[in-house]
Scaffold this motif. Structure first.
Motif, mmCIF file in Angstrom:
data_model
loop_
_atom_site.group_PDB
_atom_site.id
_atom_site.type_symbol
_atom_site.label_atom_id
_atom_site.label_comp_id
_atom_site.label_asym_id
_atom_site.label_seq_id
_atom_site.Cartn_x
_atom_site.Cartn_y
_atom_site.Cartn_z
ATOM 1 N N SER A 32 0.818 -1.211 0.000
ATOM 2 C CA SER A 32 0.000 0.000 0.000
ATOM 3 C C SER A 32 0.855 1.266 0.000
ATOM 4 O O SER A 32 0.333 2.363 -0.219
ATOM 5 N N ALA A 33 2.145 1.128 0.245
ATOM 6 C CA ALA A 33 3.064 2.263 0.106
ATOM 7 C C ALA A 33 3.703 2.287 -1.276
ATOM 8 O O ALA A 33 4.533 3.152 -1.557
ATOM 9 N N GLY A 34 3.277 1.322 -2.131
ATOM 10 C CA GLY A 34 3.824 1.223 -3.475
ATOM 11 C C GLY A 34 2.773 1.484 -4.527
ATOM 12 O O GLY A 34 2.157 2.550 -4.551
ATOM 13 N N VAL A 35 2.534 0.462 -5.372
ATOM 14 C CA VAL A 35 1.608 0.655 -6.496
ATOM 15 C C VAL A 35 0.153 0.436 -6.096
ATOM 16 O O VAL A 35 -0.741 0.623 -6.923
ATOM 17 N N GLU A 36 -0.099 0.048 -4.838
ATOM 18 C CA GLU A 36 -1.473 -0.184 -4.392
ATOM 19 C C GLU A 36 -1.898 0.875 -3.379
ATOM 20 O O GLU A 36 -2.528 0.586 -2.368
ATOM 21 N N ARG A 37 -1.607 2.111 -3.659
ATOM 22 C CA ARG A 37 -1.856 3.173 -2.685
ATOM 23 C C ARG A 37 -3.333 3.439 -2.432
ATOM 24 O O ARG A 37 -3.695 4.057 -1.433
ATOM 25 N N GLU A 38 -4.178 2.953 -3.329
ATOM 26 C CA GLU A 38 -5.611 3.103 -3.078
ATOM 27 C C GLU A 38 -6.038 2.308 -1.848
ATOM 28 O O GLU A 38 -7.104 2.567 -1.269
ATOM 29 N N ARG A 39 -5.225 1.337 -1.426
ATOM 30 C CA ARG A 39 -5.528 0.546 -0.231
ATOM 31 C C ARG A 39 -5.078 1.220 1.053
ATOM 32 O O ARG A 39 -5.470 0.817 2.142
ATOM 33 N N MET A 40 -4.234 2.212 0.959
ATOM 34 C CA MET A 40 -3.674 2.833 2.161
ATOM 35 C C MET A 40 -4.768 3.532 2.951
ATOM 36 O O MET A 40 -5.575 4.291 2.394
ATOM 37 N N ASP A 41 -4.799 3.268 4.264
ATOM 38 C CA ASP A 41 -5.775 3.915 5.132
ATOM 39 C C ASP A 41 -5.129 4.173 6.488
ATOM 40 O O ASP A 41 -3.908 4.045 6.650
ATOM 41 N N GLN A 42 -5.940 4.525 7.465
ATOM 42 C CA GLN A 42 -5.413 4.889 8.784
ATOM 43 C C GLN A 42 -4.773 3.712 9.518
ATOM 44 O O GLN A 42 -4.066 3.907 10.508
ATOM 45 N N TRP A 43 -5.023 2.481 9.055
ATOM 46 C CA TRP A 43 -4.467 1.299 9.710
ATOM 47 C C TRP A 43 -3.178 0.816 9.044
ATOM 48 O O TRP A 43 -2.596 -0.184 9.483
ATOM 49 N N SER A 44 -2.748 1.491 8.004
ATOM 50 C CA SER A 44 -1.614 1.014 7.219
ATOM 51 C C SER A 44 -0.284 1.344 7.890
ATOM 52 O O SER A 44 -0.165 2.302 8.671
ATOM 53 N N ASP A 45 0.711 0.532 7.556
ATOM 54 C CA ASP A 45 2.089 0.866 7.894
ATOM 55 C C ASP A 45 2.824 1.146 6.584
ATOM 56 O O ASP A 45 2.231 1.118 5.505
#
Length: 265
Positions: A32-45
């Protein structure tokens, strides 16, 4: 809580810090810090690779000032020979590895997104060269699940209840997740390294709670997994019969616990 904006800002700050320290040539994010940034949310690292300048890998691993200069680190430990897990004092958690450029072709990783790079470094390094291992076959996975159930029930009935729990409700379930990813259509991207990731989104019609009822529910878990398997795959009749017999025997060794598990759930 961290927002997507604050996490991406921290990623940029790490890139700028690496640029200042002079011992790195690139930083790219993964997952989620790469090419899947649409998945990044408040629970992400933040997952990332820091690419060291020649001869500087050990320096970036052993001295984390390129991180602590941004904000103090409240927690850190070296979880692999190549990297660390750290948490900044504001709660941003990172998992990273440090490699030199020549190491990347031998490593399989998910495609990444460049955050910072020195002049002359191309985006190509964000794409893995190494291929992932071939997925396990349906036949192997079905056999492994049946073996986990058989051995796990035997250990549970013997009184090795923790070992039985792990074999049935952890190991067998892990193989079920692999099998589902292998044979079923996915409604969301699959994590090649962790088949349990986003399972609820990928297979919303597959309920796995009956496979993991808890420490005292191993016989019931085994029967639920077996029934699921029988409804979808070819199962050896002799093993199916033996597993059911052992589940009955294991349950008989600890009477009343099925009722207790049912009430607690």
């Amino acid at each position: 809580m961290n927002s997507q904006q604050s996490l991406l800002r921290r990623l940029d700050e790490i890139g700028l810090s690496l640029a200042r320290c002079g011992d790195a040539i690139a930083l790219f994010g993964l997952g989620s810090a790469g090419v899947e940034r649409e998945r990044m949310d408040q629970w992400s690292d933040l997952d990332f690779f820091a690419i060291a300048a020649p001869g500087k890998k050990a320096r970036l691993i052993d001295q984390l000032d390129w991180l602590s200069d941004i904000r103090p680190l409240a927690f850190q430990y070296r979880n692999t020979i190549d990297g660390h897990k750290v948490m900044f004092d504001d709660g941003v958690f990172c998992e990273f590895a440090v490699f030199e450029l020549e190491e990347l072709p031998a490593i399989f990783y998910s495609p990444g997104q460049m955050v910072w790079s020195a002049p002359g470094i191309t985006l190509d390094i964000c794409q893995p060269v190494a291929q992932p291992p071939a997925p396990r076959t349906e036949k192997w996975l079905v056999g492994e699940i049946l073996g986990n159930l058989y051995v796990g029930l035997g250990r549970y009935a013997r009184g090795e209840r923790l070992s039985g729990f792990r074999l049935v409700q952890v190991d067998a379930v892990n193989r079920v997740l692999e099998l589902t990813a292998l044979t079923g259509p996915a409604a969301a991207p699959t994590d090649r390294f962790a088949p349990e990731r986003r399972f609820e989104s990928r297979f919303p019609a597959t309920a796995v709670d009956a496979f993991m009822p808890g420490y005292t529910g191993t016989p019931q878990a085994a029967l639920a997994i077996l029934s699921w398997l029988e409804n979808r795959h070819g199962v050896n009749v002799a093993m199916s019969r033996q597993i059911r017999q052992w589940a009955d025997a294991a349950e008989a060794r600890f009477p009343g616990e099925l009722m207790q598990t049912t009430h607690q759930s």
